[in-house]
Design a protein around this motif. Structure first.
Motif, PDB file in Angstrom:
ATOM      1  N   SER A 191      18.856  12.884  89.924  1.00 43.49           N
ATOM      2  CA  SER A 191      17.773  12.060  89.823  1.00 43.49           C
ATOM      3  C   SER A 191      16.642  12.768  88.644  1.00 43.49           C
ATOM      4  N   GLY A 192      16.651  14.064  88.922  1.00 46.13           N
ATOM      5  CA  GLY A 192      15.994  14.898  87.961  1.00 46.13           C
ATOM      6  C   GLY A 192      16.449  14.760  86.554  1.00 46.13           C
ATOM      7  N   ALA A 193      17.823  14.814  86.671  1.00 39.72           N
ATOM      8  CA  ALA A 193      18.395  15.013  85.408  1.00 39.72           C
ATOM      9  C   ALA A 193      18.201  13.800  84.509  1.00 39.72           C
ATOM     10  N   LEU A 194      18.249  12.542  85.234  1.00 41.44           N
ATOM     11  CA  LEU A 194      18.059  11.290  84.607  1.00 41.44           C
ATOM     12  C   LEU A 194      16.889  11.177  83.963  1.00 41.44           C
ATOM     13  N   CYS A 195      15.652  11.839  84.537  1.00 36.64           N
ATOM     14  CA  CYS A 195      14.479  11.884  83.941  1.00 36.64           C
ATOM     15  C   CYS A 195      14.417  12.803  82.875  1.00 36.64           C
ATOM     16  N   LEU A 196      15.047  13.816  82.900  1.00 38.04           N
ATOM     17  CA  LEU A 196      15.203  14.777  81.708  1.00 38.04           C
ATOM     18  C   LEU A 196      15.981  13.950  80.611  1.00 38.04           C
ATOM     19  N   ILE A 197      16.788  13.547  80.746  1.00 40.23           N
ATOM     20  CA  ILE A 197      17.627  12.996  79.868  1.00 40.23           C
ATOM     21  C   ILE A 197      16.913  11.808  79.061  1.00 40.23           C
ATOM     22  N   GLU A 198      16.342  11.006  79.765  1.00 40.80           N
ATOM     23  CA  GLU A 198      15.421  10.111  79.231  1.00 40.80           C
ATOM     24  C   GLU A 198      14.226  10.574  78.279  1.00 40.80           C
ATOM     25  N   ALA A 199      13.470  11.348  78.831  1.00 45.29           N
ATOM     26  CA  ALA A 199      12.301  12.022  78.053  1.00 45.29           C
ATOM     27  C   ALA A 199      12.628  12.682  77.078  1.00 45.29           C
ATOM     28  N   VAL A 200      13.884  13.328  76.857  1.00 44.49           N
ATOM     29  CA  VAL A 200      14.532  13.984  75.660  1.00 44.49           C
ATOM     30  C   VAL A 200      15.131  13.217  74.753  1.00 44.49           C
ATOM     31  N   SER A 201      16.034  12.200  75.153  1.00 44.36           N
ATOM     32  CA  SER A 201      16.810  11.229  74.290  1.00 44.36           C
ATOM     33  C   SER A 201      15.670  10.356  73.530  1.00 44.36           C
ATOM     34  N   ARG A 202      14.922   9.817  74.031  1.00 42.01           N
ATOM     35  CA  ARG A 202      13.761   8.957  73.305  1.00 42.01           C
ATOM     36  C   ARG A 202      13.204   9.642  72.280  1.00 42.01           C
ATOM     37  N   LEU A 203      13.308  11.066  72.200  1.00 44.41           N
ATOM     38  CA  LEU A 203      12.664  11.701  71.072  1.00 44.41           C
ATOM     39  C   LEU A 203      13.585  12.101  69.928  1.00 44.41           C
ATOM     40  N   VAL A 204      14.784  11.747  70.214  1.00 39.61           N
ATOM     41  CA  VAL A 204      16.029  11.789  69.231  1.00 39.61           C
ATOM     42  C   VAL A 204      15.622  10.698  68.123  1.00 39.61           C
ATOM     43  N   PRO A 205      15.628  11.333  66.727  1.00 34.57           N
ATOM     44  CA  PRO A 205      15.407  10.180  65.780  1.00 34.57           C
ATOM     45  C   PRO A 205      16.312   8.916  65.834  1.00 34.57           C
ATOM     46  N   ASP A 206      15.709   7.922  65.790  1.00 30.19           N
ATOM     47  CA  ASP A 206      16.065   6.537  65.755  1.00 30.19           C
ATOM     48  C   ASP A 206      16.554   5.895  66.946  1.00 30.19           C
ATOM     49  N   PHE A 207      16.311   6.844  68.026  1.00 26.73           N
ATOM     50  CA  PHE A 207      16.514   6.444  69.304  1.00 26.73           C
ATOM     51  C   PHE A 207      15.707   5.135  69.704  1.00 26.73           C
ATOM     52  N   MET A 208      14.102   5.091  69.466  1.00 30.22           N
ATOM     53  CA  MET A 208      13.338   4.218  69.812  1.00 30.22           C
ATOM     54  C   MET A 208      13.348   2.958  68.786  1.00 30.22           C
ATOM     55  N   GLY A 209      14.119   3.028  67.501  1.00 30.11           N
ATOM     56  CA  GLY A 209      14.009   2.065  66.596  1.00 30.11           C
ATOM     57  C   GLY A 209      13.067   2.337  65.790  1.00 30.11           C
ATOM     58  N   ARG A 210      11.819   2.712  66.216  1.00 28.23           N
ATOM     59  CA  ARG A 210      10.622   2.923  65.385  1.00 28.23           C
ATOM     60  C   ARG A 210      10.055   4.176  65.955  1.00 28.23           C
ATOM     61  N   ASP A 211       9.886   5.162  65.391  1.00 32.37           N
ATOM     62  CA  ASP A 211       9.671   6.475  65.559  1.00 32.37           C
ATOM     63  C   ASP A 211       8.200   6.692  66.142  1.00 32.37           C
ATOM     64  N   GLU A 212       7.167   5.780  65.603  1.00 36.95           N
ATOM     65  CA  GLU A 212       5.852   5.803  66.222  1.00 36.95           C
ATOM     66  C   GLU A 212       5.778   5.522  67.490  1.00 36.95           C
ATOM     67  N   SER A 213       6.677   4.730  68.067  1.00 36.12           N
ATOM     68  CA  SER A 213       6.607   4.385  69.408  1.00 36.12           C
ATOM     69  C   SER A 213       6.643   5.503  70.459  1.00 36.12           C
ATOM     70  N   ALA A 214       7.304   6.383  70.098  1.00 29.12           N
ATOM     71  CA  ALA A 214       7.340   7.570  71.244  1.00 29.12           C
ATOM     72  C   ALA A 214       5.966   8.575  70.854  1.00 29.12           C
ATOM     73  N   ASP A 215       5.354   8.373  69.781  1.00 28.89           N
ATOM     74  CA  ASP A 215       4.077   9.313  69.606  1.00 28.89           C
ATOM     75  C   ASP A 215       2.870   8.542  70.218  1.00 28.89           C
ATOM     76  N   GLU A 216       3.004   7.222  70.571  1.00 33.14           N
ATOM     77  CA  GLU A 216       1.889   6.483  70.973  1.00 33.14           C
ATOM     78  C   GLU A 216       1.550   6.565  72.522  1.00 33.14           C
ATOM     79  N   GLU A 217       2.656   6.848  73.319  1.00 35.68           N
ATOM     80  CA  GLU A 217       2.705   6.584  74.712  1.00 35.68           C
ATOM     81  C   GLU A 217       2.069   7.844  75.369  1.00 35.68           C
ATOM     82  N   SER A 218       1.890   7.548  76.756  1.00 38.59           N
ATOM     83  CA  SER A 218       1.053   8.600  77.550  1.00 38.59           C
ATOM     84  C   SER A 218       1.708   9.953  77.474  1.00 38.59           C
ATOM     85  N   PHE A 219       1.120  10.746  77.477  1.00 41.59           N
ATOM     86  CA  PHE A 219       1.414  12.308  77.346  1.00 41.59           C
ATOM     87  C   PHE A 219       1.550  12.902  76.006  1.00 41.59           C
TER      88      PHE A 219
END
Length: 424
Positions: free
Chosen positions: A139-167
Motif C-alpha cells: 500500500s505504501g509503495a502505491l502511494c510512493l509510485i503515484e506521488a513520484v509518477s505525477r511529477l514525471v514530465p507530461d504525466f499530468m498533461g499540463r505540468d502546472e497541475s502538479a505545482d498547484e496542489e496541496s503540499f
C-alpha cells in the motif's frame, strides 16, 4: 521512469496500475513496471521467504537470503527504497527528489518485518508513508509510485497541475468549485466568476493559508511566507488553546543544591519575563507563589508600578503583561483560584530537569478538555512533595542531554512555545 517492485504479492498492483493516469502513462511509455517475487529466489523447496524470529515473539520475519538474491538482479545504479515506518517520511520534497531518478526499486516487506542484516548488506533506504501500521509495504509503495509518477514530465498533461496542489507550495490547496453555480443554497464565491485573475490569485492564496492554519498549522513552520501572507494569518480570528494553560512560579517548597527544602527570593527578571511570555501566548494566568509576606508585598509593589504607576504610561505593553500576574502564598491557592474561575480543578503538571516522563503532546491533549497549571520551580527545583502530588511531570527540555541547567525564564519560554506555538 522505471519502477522495480519486489513483493511476494505482485497481483496486489494489478488493478491500481491498470486504471487512470497511471495506466495512460504506461501506455505512453512515460513509466514502466517490473515485478520481482522473492519466492522465486528462495532455496527452500516450498519457496518460503520467512521464518520465526530469534528471541521469540509473535509472527514471522522475512529472511535475508531470498531478498538479497532478488535485489542482486537489479542494475547497480538503481536506487532501492524499502517501505518501512522507521524511514524518511515521504513528502512532496522527497517525491521531487525521487522523480529525478531514472529507476527506483521498491521493496515491500511483510509479516513482522525484514531481517535487519539486509540493510547492512545492501544499499537500502527506508521510506515511511505515515505513522501507522499496514499489513505490508505494498500500500505504501502505491502511494510512493503515484506521488513520484505525477511529477514525471507530461504525466499530468499540463505540468502546472502538479505545482498547484496541496503540499507543492508548502501549503494546503485552496477549495475548488465547478457547475452548477449554486447548489442547495450554496453559491460559488463571486470572485471566481469575476474574470479578474489578480483577485482570484489573491483569494486562492488566502484560502490556502486559512486551510493550512486551521488543519495543518505545523506546515507553516517551513512554508515560504510573504509579509502579506503573515498579515493575513494574523487577521484570522481563531480559538487559541492558551487560555486553558496557566503558569505558576513556586518559591516554596523548593530545594537547594544539597536537597534541603528552602524558600527562595523572587527576582524582578522572573516576574517580568514570565509575565511577558504569558501575555504573548495568551495564557489564562501567571501565579507567583511565595509564603513570605514581605516578598508578596514587594511583588505587588513592582506590579503596581507597571499597572497603575508611571510604568503604565511609559510602557503600556509591559503594563498589560504585568497586570495579569496574581500573587499567592502557596501553590494550593493558585490551584483553588483556577478552579473557582473555570469550574474545573486544573491538571497540575510539574517541571524538573531531573525527572518527568510526560510529553508536550500529552499535555496538549489535556488542554483540550481541562485547565492545566504548569508549575515551575526556583532554586534547584521543586520540593519532593510538590512533585509527588502532581498529575504529571513534563519531560526535561533536553532529556537526552545530561546538562539541564536553564534559567527558569528560559525554560518557561521553551515549554510554553512547545505547547502553544503557532506552528505546533
Amino acid at each position: 521512469m522505471r519502477f522495480s517492485i519486489i513483493s511476494i504479492f505482485p497481483e496486489f498492483f494489478e488493478s491500481p496500475l491498470s486504471c487512470g493516469l497511471l495506466s495512460k502513462a504506461v501506455d505512453k511509455g512515460l513509466i514502466s513496471f517490473q515485478f520481482i517475487n522473492p519466492r522465486h529466489y528462495s532455496t527452500d523447496k516450498h519457496h518460503n521467504v520467512d521464518d520465526r524470529p530469534y528471541g521469540g515473539g509473535p509472527g514471522m520475519v522475512m529472511a535475508v537470503e531470498p531478498l538479497r538474491r532478488a535485489l542482486e538482479t537489479l542494475p547497480p545504479s538503481v536506487r532501492i527504497l524499502m517501505l518501512n515506518p522507521k524511514g524518511r517520511p515521504l513528502t512532496q520534497k522527497l517525491a521531487r527528489e525521487l522523480a529525478a531518478e531514472e529507476e527506483l526499486a521498491l521493496l515491500c516487506g511483510r509479516y513482522e518485518g525484514v531481517d535487519a542484516r539486509l540493510e547492512e548488506l545492501c544499499a537500502v533506504e527506508p521510506v515511511s508513508v505515515g505513522d501507522f501500521v499496514l499489513n505490508g509495504g505494498e500500500s505504501g509503495a502505491l502511494c510512493l509510485i503515484e506521488a513520484v509518477s505525477r511529477l514525471v514530465p507530461d504525466f499530468m498533461g499540463r505540468d502546472e497541475s502538479a505545482d498547484e496542489e496541496s503540499f507543492s507550495s508548502g501549503l494546503l490547496e485552496y477549495p475548488h468549485y465547478t457547475r452548477p453555480e449554486e447548489y442547495e443554497g450554496l453559491a460559488v464565491p463571486e470572485v471566481l466568476s469575476s474574470g479578474h485573475h489578480g483577485r482570484i490569485a489573491v483569494w486562492r492564496r488566502e484560502k490556502s493559508l486559512e486551510a493550512t492554519l486551521a488543519l495543518r498549522p505545523d506546515m507553516l513552520d517551513t512554508a515560504l511566507l510573504t509579509d502579506q501572507d503573515i498579515r493575513h494569518l494574523r487577521s484570522i480570528e481563531r480559538v487559541r488553546p492558551g487560555r486553558n494553560l496557566y503558569v505558576a512560579l513556586v518559591h516554596y517548597p523548593v530545594e537547594n543544591k544539597r536537597g534541603e527544602t528552602i524558600t527562595t527570593s523572587l527576582t524582578n527578571l522572573d516576574l517580568h519575563d514570565i509575565a511577558r511570555v504569558s501575555r504573548t501566548y495568551g495564557l489564562g494566568g501567571y501565579y507567583l507563589c511565595t509564603p513570605l509576606a514581605d516578598q508578596r508585598e514587594m511583588a505587588r509593589t513592582l506590579i503596581g508600578h507597571w499597572k497603575d504607576g508611571f510604568g503604565a504610561t511609559a510602557n503600556p505593553d509591559r503594563s498589560d503583561a504585568l497586570g495579569r500576574v496574581r500573587v499567592t502564598g502557596l501553590l494550593e491557592e493558585a490551584i483553588a483560584d483556577i478552579e473557582s474561575r473555570t469550574g474545573l480543578r486544573p491538571k497540575v503538571v510539574v517541571t524538573s530537569a531531573k525527572a518527568g516522563d510526560m510529553t508536550c503532546s500529552q499535555v496538549v491533549e489535556w488542554l483540550e478538555a481541562f485547565p492545566v497549571l504548569l508549575v515551575l520551580g526556583t532554586g534547584h527545583g521543586l520540593g519532593r512533595e510538590v512533585l509527588a502530588a502532581a498529575d504529571g511531570a513534563l519531560r526535561a527540555i533536553r532529556f537526552l542531554d545530561g546538562y539541564n541547567h536553564l534559567s527558569v525564564r528560559s525554560a518557561a519560554s521553551i515549554m510554553v512555545d512547545r505547547l502553544l506555538g503557532d506552528t505546533g
